[in-house]
Design a protein around this motif. Structure first.
Motif, PDB file in Angstrom:
ATOM      1  N   LYS A 153       6.223 -21.354 -25.897  1.00  0.00           N
ATOM      2  CA  LYS A 153       4.924 -22.042 -25.865  1.00  0.00           C
ATOM      3  C   LYS A 153       3.903 -21.079 -25.259  1.00  0.00           C
ATOM      4  O   LYS A 153       4.261 -20.062 -24.683  1.00  0.00           O
ATOM      5  CB  LYS A 153       4.993 -23.299 -24.976  1.00  0.00           C
ATOM      6  CG  LYS A 153       6.007 -24.314 -25.468  1.00  0.00           C
ATOM      7  CD  LYS A 153       5.768 -25.740 -24.963  1.00  0.00           C
ATOM      8  CE  LYS A 153       5.366 -25.948 -23.543  1.00  0.00           C
ATOM      9  NZ  LYS A 153       5.625 -27.348 -23.102  1.00  0.00           N
ATOM     10  N   LEU A 154       2.641 -21.457 -25.359  1.00  0.00           N
ATOM     11  CA  LEU A 154       1.616 -20.663 -24.679  1.00  0.00           C
ATOM     12  C   LEU A 154       1.879 -20.691 -23.178  1.00  0.00           C
ATOM     13  O   LEU A 154       2.203 -21.738 -22.617  1.00  0.00           O
ATOM     14  CB  LEU A 154       0.223 -21.240 -24.954  1.00  0.00           C
ATOM     15  CG  LEU A 154      -0.496 -20.771 -26.220  1.00  0.00           C
ATOM     16  CD1 LEU A 154      -1.831 -21.484 -26.333  1.00  0.00           C
ATOM     17  CD2 LEU A 154      -0.718 -19.261 -26.222  1.00  0.00           C
ATOM     18  N   ALA A 155       1.747 -19.548 -22.528  1.00  0.00           N
ATOM     19  CA  ALA A 155       1.922 -19.488 -21.076  1.00  0.00           C
ATOM     20  C   ALA A 155       0.843 -20.335 -20.400  1.00  0.00           C
ATOM     21  O   ALA A 155      -0.272 -20.472 -20.924  1.00  0.00           O
ATOM     22  CB  ALA A 155       1.842 -18.040 -20.600  1.00  0.00           C
ATOM     23  N   ALA A 156       1.185 -20.889 -19.230  1.00  0.00           N
ATOM     24  CA  ALA A 156       0.232 -21.751 -18.508  1.00  0.00           C
ATOM     25  C   ALA A 156      -1.099 -21.043 -18.270  1.00  0.00           C
ATOM     26  O   ALA A 156      -2.170 -21.652 -18.361  1.00  0.00           O
ATOM     27  CB  ALA A 156       0.838 -22.192 -17.175  1.00  0.00           C
ATOM     28  N   ARG A 157      -1.043 -19.741 -18.007  1.00  0.00           N
ATOM     29  CA  ARG A 157      -2.284 -19.013 -17.697  1.00  0.00           C
ATOM     30  C   ARG A 157      -3.239 -18.972 -18.900  1.00  0.00           C
ATOM     31  O   ARG A 157      -4.453 -18.870 -18.731  1.00  0.00           O
ATOM     32  CB  ARG A 157      -1.979 -17.590 -17.228  1.00  0.00           C
ATOM     33  CG  ARG A 157      -1.499 -16.688 -18.323  1.00  0.00           C
ATOM     34  CD  ARG A 157      -1.283 -15.251 -17.845  1.00  0.00           C
ATOM     35  NE  ARG A 157      -1.372 -14.362 -18.997  1.00  0.00           N
ATOM     36  CZ  ARG A 157      -2.487 -13.761 -19.389  1.00  0.00           C
ATOM     37  NH1 ARG A 157      -3.612 -13.932 -18.750  1.00  0.00           N
ATOM     38  NH2 ARG A 157      -2.481 -12.978 -20.455  1.00  0.00           N
ATOM     39  N   MET A 158      -2.667 -19.088 -20.131  1.00  0.00           N
ATOM     40  CA  MET A 158      -3.507 -19.093 -21.334  1.00  0.00           C
ATOM     41  C   MET A 158      -4.255 -20.420 -21.471  1.00  0.00           C
ATOM     42  O   MET A 158      -5.303 -20.490 -22.114  1.00  0.00           O
ATOM     43  CB  MET A 158      -2.651 -18.857 -22.589  1.00  0.00           C
ATOM     44  CG  MET A 158      -1.901 -17.542 -22.600  1.00  0.00           C
ATOM     45  SD  MET A 158      -3.007 -16.114 -22.543  1.00  0.00           S
ATOM     46  CE  MET A 158      -3.746 -16.201 -24.172  1.00  0.00           C
ATOM     47  N   LEU A 159      -3.689 -21.477 -20.887  1.00  0.00           N
ATOM     48  CA  LEU A 159      -4.287 -22.813 -21.009  1.00  0.00           C
ATOM     49  C   LEU A 159      -5.161 -23.171 -19.810  1.00  0.00           C
ATOM     50  O   LEU A 159      -6.205 -23.815 -19.960  1.00  0.00           O
ATOM     51  CB  LEU A 159      -3.182 -23.863 -21.177  1.00  0.00           C
ATOM     52  CG  LEU A 159      -2.322 -23.700 -22.447  1.00  0.00           C
ATOM     53  CD1 LEU A 159      -1.087 -24.599 -22.365  1.00  0.00           C
ATOM     54  CD2 LEU A 159      -3.140 -24.046 -23.687  1.00  0.00           C
ATOM     55  N   TRP A 160      -4.707 -22.790 -18.611  1.00  0.00           N
ATOM     56  CA  TRP A 160      -5.445 -23.192 -17.395  1.00  0.00           C
ATOM     57  C   TRP A 160      -6.041 -22.015 -16.620  1.00  0.00           C
ATOM     58  O   TRP A 160      -6.754 -22.212 -15.653  1.00  0.00           O
ATOM     59  CB  TRP A 160      -4.517 -23.975 -16.456  1.00  0.00           C
ATOM     60  CG  TRP A 160      -4.182 -25.344 -16.943  1.00  0.00           C
ATOM     61  CD1 TRP A 160      -4.935 -26.481 -16.801  1.00  0.00           C
ATOM     62  CD2 TRP A 160      -3.009 -25.746 -17.670  1.00  0.00           C
ATOM     63  NE1 TRP A 160      -4.301 -27.553 -17.383  1.00  0.00           N
ATOM     64  CE2 TRP A 160      -3.112 -27.135 -17.932  1.00  0.00           C
ATOM     65  CE3 TRP A 160      -1.868 -25.073 -18.120  1.00  0.00           C
ATOM     66  CZ2 TRP A 160      -2.132 -27.854 -18.610  1.00  0.00           C
ATOM     67  CZ3 TRP A 160      -0.900 -25.781 -18.807  1.00  0.00           C
ATOM     68  CH2 TRP A 160      -1.031 -27.147 -19.054  1.00  0.00           C
ATOM     69  N   GLY A 161      -5.706 -20.808 -17.031  1.00  0.00           N
ATOM     70  CA  GLY A 161      -6.257 -19.633 -16.338  1.00  0.00           C
ATOM     71  C   GLY A 161      -5.304 -19.068 -15.291  1.00  0.00           C
ATOM     72  O   GLY A 161      -4.369 -19.741 -14.841  1.00  0.00           O
ATOM     73  N   ASN A 162      -5.546 -17.820 -14.930  1.00  0.00           N
ATOM     74  CA  ASN A 162      -4.696 -17.127 -13.950  1.00  0.00           C
ATOM     75  C   ASN A 162      -4.713 -17.797 -12.584  1.00  0.00           C
ATOM     76  O   ASN A 162      -3.688 -17.913 -11.922  1.00  0.00           O
ATOM     77  CB  ASN A 162      -5.152 -15.666 -13.801  1.00  0.00           C
ATOM     78  CG  ASN A 162      -4.750 -14.821 -14.993  1.00  0.00           C
ATOM     79  OD1 ASN A 162      -3.848 -15.185 -15.743  1.00  0.00           O
ATOM     80  ND2 ASN A 162      -5.411 -13.693 -15.174  1.00  0.00           N
ATOM     81  N   GLU A 163      -5.904 -18.224 -12.166  1.00  0.00           N
ATOM     82  CA  GLU A 163      -6.040 -18.788 -10.810  1.00  0.00           C
ATOM     83  C   GLU A 163      -5.146 -20.023 -10.657  1.00  0.00           C
ATOM     84  O   GLU A 163      -4.395 -20.141  -9.684  1.00  0.00           O
ATOM     85  CB  GLU A 163      -7.500 -19.169 -10.514  1.00  0.00           C
ATOM     86  CG  GLU A 163      -8.468 -17.999 -10.533  1.00  0.00           C
ATOM     87  CD  GLU A 163      -9.066 -17.735 -11.913  1.00  0.00           C
ATOM     88  OE1 GLU A 163      -8.461 -18.178 -12.926  1.00  0.00           O
ATOM     89  OE2 GLU A 163     -10.119 -17.081 -11.960  1.00  0.00           O
ATOM     90  N   SER A 193      -2.520 -20.848 -12.391  1.00  0.00           N
ATOM     91  CA  SER A 193      -1.099 -20.479 -12.473  1.00  0.00           C
ATOM     92  C   SER A 193      -0.582 -19.985 -11.129  1.00  0.00           C
ATOM     93  O   SER A 193       0.500 -20.379 -10.689  1.00  0.00           O
ATOM     94  CB  SER A 193      -0.882 -19.385 -13.525  1.00  0.00           C
ATOM     95  OG  SER A 193      -0.948 -19.947 -14.810  1.00  0.00           O
ATOM     96  N   VAL A 194      -1.345 -19.136 -10.488  1.00  0.00           N
ATOM     97  CA  VAL A 194      -0.916 -18.598  -9.187  1.00  0.00           C
ATOM     98  C   VAL A 194      -0.854 -19.712  -8.145  1.00  0.00           C
ATOM     99  O   VAL A 194       0.122 -19.836  -7.397  1.00  0.00           O
ATOM    100  CB  VAL A 194      -1.880 -17.474  -8.714  1.00  0.00           C
ATOM    101  CG1 VAL A 194      -1.585 -17.080  -7.275  1.00  0.00           C
ATOM    102  CG2 VAL A 194      -1.753 -16.258  -9.630  1.00  0.00           C
ATOM    103  N   LEU A 195      -1.888 -20.546  -8.107  1.00  0.00           N
ATOM    104  CA  LEU A 195      -1.957 -21.574  -7.064  1.00  0.00           C
ATOM    105  C   LEU A 195      -0.912 -22.671  -7.261  1.00  0.00           C
ATOM    106  O   LEU A 195      -0.325 -23.162  -6.296  1.00  0.00           O
ATOM    107  CB  LEU A 195      -3.367 -22.178  -7.016  1.00  0.00           C
ATOM    108  CG  LEU A 195      -4.462 -21.172  -6.594  1.00  0.00           C
ATOM    109  CD1 LEU A 195      -5.845 -21.757  -6.796  1.00  0.00           C
ATOM    110  CD2 LEU A 195      -4.268 -20.737  -5.145  1.00  0.00           C
ATOM    111  N   VAL A 196      -0.637 -23.055  -8.510  1.00  0.00           N
ATOM    112  CA  VAL A 196       0.399 -24.061  -8.752  1.00  0.00           C
ATOM    113  C   VAL A 196       1.769 -23.466  -8.416  1.00  0.00           C
ATOM    114  O   VAL A 196       2.645 -24.156  -7.890  1.00  0.00           O
ATOM    115  CB  VAL A 196       0.343 -24.607 -10.202  1.00  0.00           C
ATOM    116  CG1 VAL A 196       1.533 -25.519 -10.486  1.00  0.00           C
ATOM    117  CG2 VAL A 196      -0.959 -25.397 -10.403  1.00  0.00           C
ATOM    118  N   GLY A 197       1.955 -22.180  -8.687  1.00  0.00           N
ATOM    119  CA  GLY A 197       3.183 -21.501  -8.253  1.00  0.00           C
ATOM    120  C   GLY A 197       3.354 -21.595  -6.739  1.00  0.00           C
ATOM    121  O   GLY A 197       4.449 -21.901  -6.238  1.00  0.00           O
TER     122      GLY A 197
END
Length: 311
Positions: free
Chosen positions: A83-93, A95-99
């Motif tokens: 699937k599309l990576a989360a960062r492609m849908l919600w952005g890098n910021e 993805s890092v913060l949810v991690g």
């Protein structure tokens, strides 16, 4: 595993709606859940009777998911598990913060289990994984990387979480130090074998099976074992090809096919899989201490599964 999955879903809840959205995008995308399964299996193998293994297994999966979210940002990956990576849908910021949120939830569950030793093992693993990632950055695009240096990277970034996932089972079961060491050794060697097969699949696999595009490692300039072996065994002309494509990032049409041709010529993929088989054998031998049982058989089958992905 049903209870672990229920625990995972309940702990991704948050009043901040983006958190469960991002987390569940990856968690529900059909990962193998291999690491939490190993935690449950090892606890069972060592005769554990309590409830703590469910929270520890969920913690392990959260740690793994957090590293994937962070990895995709670092690697600028577009795809994850098909699937599309989360960062492609919600952005890098995001993805890092949810991690980071998932890591926090993982540690919270570890504390709830009440085993200081299990908390120590998994928190140490979190630090070692980060070290492995930074080490990978330092060898990134360096075609002179040795096999030893590369193995150090995958021991940290992949094998350490497998090892910790396997070690916490005997710890909460109050098992012997010998059993703890055996379970850890199984996990560490399985983790190395698993990553080596992944490396081979990136050049010789099918995108549908990989959950990412074939050749992603090549396009990202990642130095993996097939590259290390091809570079070492190649002519000066071939080494110039690897430097141009991976070090300089000057990839042209047909270069991936050329890389695959060179790997076939030097048996780099076969030998990477052969190395994986070596670590797989070590994983199985580590369990030699344990008497025959259905769970021991299942753990041996897990090793065979990891290697069979290459075919």
């Amino acid at each position: 595993m049903e209870r672990v999955n229920a625990m995972i879903l309940s702990r991704t809840g948050s009043d901040v709606t983006m958190i469960p959205e991002v987390a569940n995008h990856l968690i529900s995308s059909g990962g193998k859940r291999l690491r939490p399964m190993l935690t449950l299996a090892m606890a069972d193998l060592c005769g554990y009777q309590g409830e703590g293994q469910v929270k520890l297994a969920a913690s392990v999966e959260f740690m793994h998911t957090a590293t994937l979210l962070h990895d995709d940002v670092v690697d600028e990956s577009d795809m994850r598990r098909g699937k599309l990576a989360a960062r492609m849908l919600w952005g890098n910021e995001a993805s890092v913060l949810v991690g980071d949120f998932l890591l926090g939830q993982a540690f919270k569950m570890m504390v709830e289990v009440g085993s200081l030793r299990a908390l120590d093992i998994l928190s140490t693993a979190a630090a070692v994984i980060a070290e492995g990632e930074v080490l990978q950055l330092s060898v990134a695009k360096n075609t002179e990387t040795t096999e030893d240096e590369y193995l150090s990277v995958i021991r940290g970034k992949t094998a350490e979480l497998f090892a910790a996932a396997c070690e916490v089972g005997p710890v909460i079961a109050g098992s012997s130090k010998a059993n703890e060491a055996a379970c850890r050794s199984y996990g560490l060697n399985l983790g190395i074998a698993f990553q080596l097969i992944d490396d081979a699949l990136d050049y010789g696999g099918v995108a549908a099976k990989l959950g990412k595009n074939t050749g992603d490692d090549f396009r990202e300039g990642k130095i993996t074992l097939p590259v290390v072996l091809s570079f070492r065994r190649g002519s000066s002309e071939e080494r110039a090809f690897w430097k141009r494509t991976l070090q300089d990032g000057a990839i042209e049409d047909g270069d991936l096919e050329q890389a695959q041709t060179l790997m076939r010529k030097h048996k780099a993929l076969e030998d990477t899989i052969e190395r994986a088989r070596h670590y797989a054998k070590m994983a199985k031998d580590a369990l030699g201490l344990f008497p025959a049982s259905p769970m021991k058989q299942a753990l041996n089958d897990a090793v065979d599964f990891c290697i069979a992905r290459a075919h």
